[in-house]
Design a protein around this motif. Structure first.
Motif: not given
Length: 649
Positions: A601, A627-628, A630-632, A634-635, A637-638
């Motif tokens: 990330f 984001a992909k 390190y999914p935590i 994700k929000e 990054c979005k």
């Protein structure tokens, strides 16, 4: 010249080659010392066994087995010429026969009509679990002397007085290959015992043996029915019947408790205690059992009353001269011994805690001899002790209780759990006790350190931390009070930790995920002490701190630039950590996917920052990759992608 035979020993021999030699060898000194004979009844025709027997005696009686132990025994008795008869089996052997030898050589036998010795019945192959059964195995031989009973046979008549000898035999006959084998054995015994009892309902010896077998197979209803019949028989508390009736009352109560029929046990127990003819043994044991029923039914005041009665009954039993004779089945060892008063003190403790009578609860704790306590702790004792110590004044006598509990693996964690739930002044009072115990495990080290922080004792804290290092206990405790003490004492924890960088980072990372932000901040302040800002540990601690703060605030963060700057600062810290841990070429191409997600990330965010102003499309791709990886995140990054995309429009 033929010598006068004083003692005839009879023995049934079947197919037990493994124990036969031990049995016969243990008799050799007795046979050589006392004028005696050994008569062996061969019930199986095993040639190998008979070859062993002939090394010790030539008096062998062949017997065609007919499922009747008494008949087989009596075949040997018919050949006896000794003044006294003694019998044993080929699966038991004497530890020592000096008591028996002295009984005859000293002439003591002339004063008695019978004698007992102890049968030590083992329940584990290693000999760790057993009970001692007082067996009447010697009687003066008279014309009517014979064995009675197809199974669990016994010599009859037994006349008084009887001498109790201390010699004992080892007996492993109650150990089975499996639980199923044991149950099958009991069911086989039940059939002939029922036949004997139905033929003669006054044969209390057979009835008591039947109770024993019913218990072994869990047949509680049949046990209770039979015990009631025995107890309601005319003259059941007279002469020899009292021994078996006493056993029946205990087993009946035991069956109620096994079935959790506490009310039935309570009511029947009261009826038994109302019978003025019951034996001292029965009264004491039933009092013990009715206390258990009262406790389960929360009849606390009655339980306390019965405990007082039990204490009197115990004293009477201890002074009773015929204990061995009365307690043929050794039930007193479970129900009527001084150690039970320790358990009842703990039962009283629980009752007083429920009633919030704290001074009485404290006295109950102090009345237990903790140094001698033997596994009679109640399931709620740990919680009761802590609840009491929260409320009563300090008394060093309570330390013995805590020391005992912390020395028992099965108990101490309940004690620690109860302690960790305490708060405020009560918690300080409890920790003062723990601070005086040896630091024998991780929790006690922690309690020592916490109390040191409360009272400001740096030397005690230093000792606790050194002990933790010596024992290799973790310094990364999840307990907030632990970190409070470290903060208050201004201790540099890094001085005590002998961890590699990888261990430090891994353990801290796991701890960080378990703690609330407020506690994490305390951990952060403790761990950065004594570390330079350019030290990799400092950078890693700062990184995970930043990450947690970001994740907690992510829902309220709306400003795209603020979010980006926070993400970028975190990424810079992560990339520095990764650069320290991995070779530079790991960041080239697809190799980056081999490093942990958080470092991936950080790398993608750093790459995104380099193209942010020149190539927005590539910037979005790199943020999406972050984001992909390190999914935590994700929000967050979005929010970056959507916010910048909207701004471009």
């Amino acid at each position: 010249m033929d010598r006068k035979i004083l003692l005839t020993i009879t023995m049934l021999v079947s197919n037990r080659e493994d124990t036969l030699e031990k049995c016969l060898h243990s008799l050799k000194h007795l046979l050589d010392t006392v004028s005696s004979e050994l008569i062996v009844v061969d019930t199986a025709g095993n040639r190998a066994c008979m070859d062993i027997v002939r090394q010790y005696t030539d008096k062998i009686v062949e017997f065609a087995w007919c499922d009747d132990f008494a008949a087989a025994r009596n075949a040997g008795v018919e050949k006896a010429v000794g003044d006294w008869l003694m019998f044993l089996d080929d699966d038991e052997w004497f530890e020592d026969t000096r008591g028996l030898e002295n009984f005859f050589l000293s002439g003591k036998y002339q004063k008695f009509c019978a004698a007992t010795y102890i049968q030590r019945n083992y329940f584990e192959r290693d000999g760790s679990r057993f009970n001692d059964f007082t067996a009447t195995r010697l009687i003066r031989r008279e014309k009517d002397a014979r064995f009675v009973g197809k199974i669990h046979e016994y010599l009859w008549p037994v006349r008084y007085p009887i001498c109790d000898l201390d010699d004992y035999v080892h007996h492993y006959g109650y150990i089975f290959e499996s639980e199923q084998k044991r149950i099958e054995h009991s069911w086989r015994n039940i059939k002939p015992l029922l036949e004997i009892y139905h033929e003669n309902p006054k044969d209390f010896h057979a009835a008591a043996q039947l109770l024993q077998e019913y218990w072994g197979v869990g047949e509680c209803f049949s046990l209770i029915e039979l015990a009631k019949k025995m107890r309601n028989s005319k003259g059941c508390w007279k002469e020899s019947g009292v021994v078996f009736t006493s056993y029946a009352t205990v087993m009946e109560m035991k069956a109620y408790i096994r079935q959790q029929r506490y009310r039935d046990g309570y009511e029947e127990g009261r009826r038994i205690l109302d019978d003025k003819e019951i034996s001292i043994l029965s009264r004491g044991c039933v009092l013990n059992q009715i206390i258990a029923c009262c406790f389960q039914m929360e009849k606390y005041e009655e339980a306390l009353s019965y405990i007082r009665e039990y204490k009197k009954a115990l004293k009477m039993w201890e002074e009773y001269p015929q204990k061995k004779r009365m307690d043929l089945f050794n039930v007193a060892a479970d129900y009527l011994v001084a150690e039970e008063m320790g358990r009842f003190s703990l039962l009283r403790l629980h009752i007083y805690v429920q009633q919030k009578k704290w001074e009485e609860a404290g006295r109950s704790i102090r009345s237990v001899n903790w140094k001698k306590e033997k596994k009679r702790i109640l399931v709620n004792t740990a919680e009761d002790i802590i609840a009491t110590l929260e409320k009563v004044d300090y008394n060093e006598k309570y330390i013995a209780a805590l020391e005992y509990m912390t020395g028992q693996e099965a108990l101490k964690y309940s004690l620690y759990t109860a302690t960790d739930k305490t708060e405020g002044e009560e918690r300080i009072r409890i920790l003062k006790y723990f601070s005086q115990l040896p630091m024998q495990d991780e929790e006690l080290c922690r309690y020592h350190l916490i109390y040191a922080g409360i009272v400001g004792d740096i030397a005690a804290a230093d000792e606790a931390l050194k002990k933790m290092g010596e024992k290799n206990y973790t310094f990364f405790q999840e307990n907030e009070s632990y970190w409070d003490s470290l903060l208050v004492l201004d201790i540099d924890l890094n001085v005590y930790m002998k961890l590699s960088l990888y261990e430090f980072m891994e353990m801290l990372g796991r701890l960080w995920q378990c703690l609330e932000e407020e506690v994490c901040e305390k951990v952060y302040l403790c761990l950065i002490r004594g570390i330079e800002k350019n030290d990799i540990k400092y950078i890693y601690i700062s990184a995970i701190r930043m990450e947690k703060k970001l994740l907690i605030r992510q829902d309220e963060m709306t400003e795209v630039e603020e979010i980006w700057q926070e993400l970028l600062a975190l990424a810079q810290h992560l990339v520095v950590c990764a650069s320290f841990l991995y070779k530079e070429d790991v960041f080239l191409g697809e190799m980056v996917k081999a490093i942990p997600p958080s470092y991936q990330f950080g790398w993608y965010i750093m790459q995104a920052d380099t193209v942010r102003k020149e190539n927005l499309h590539l910037f979005f791709m790199k943020v999406a990759d972050a984001a992909k990886a390190y999914p935590i995140m994700k929000e967050l990054c979005k929010k970056i992608i959507c916010g910048m995309a909207d701004a471009e429009k």
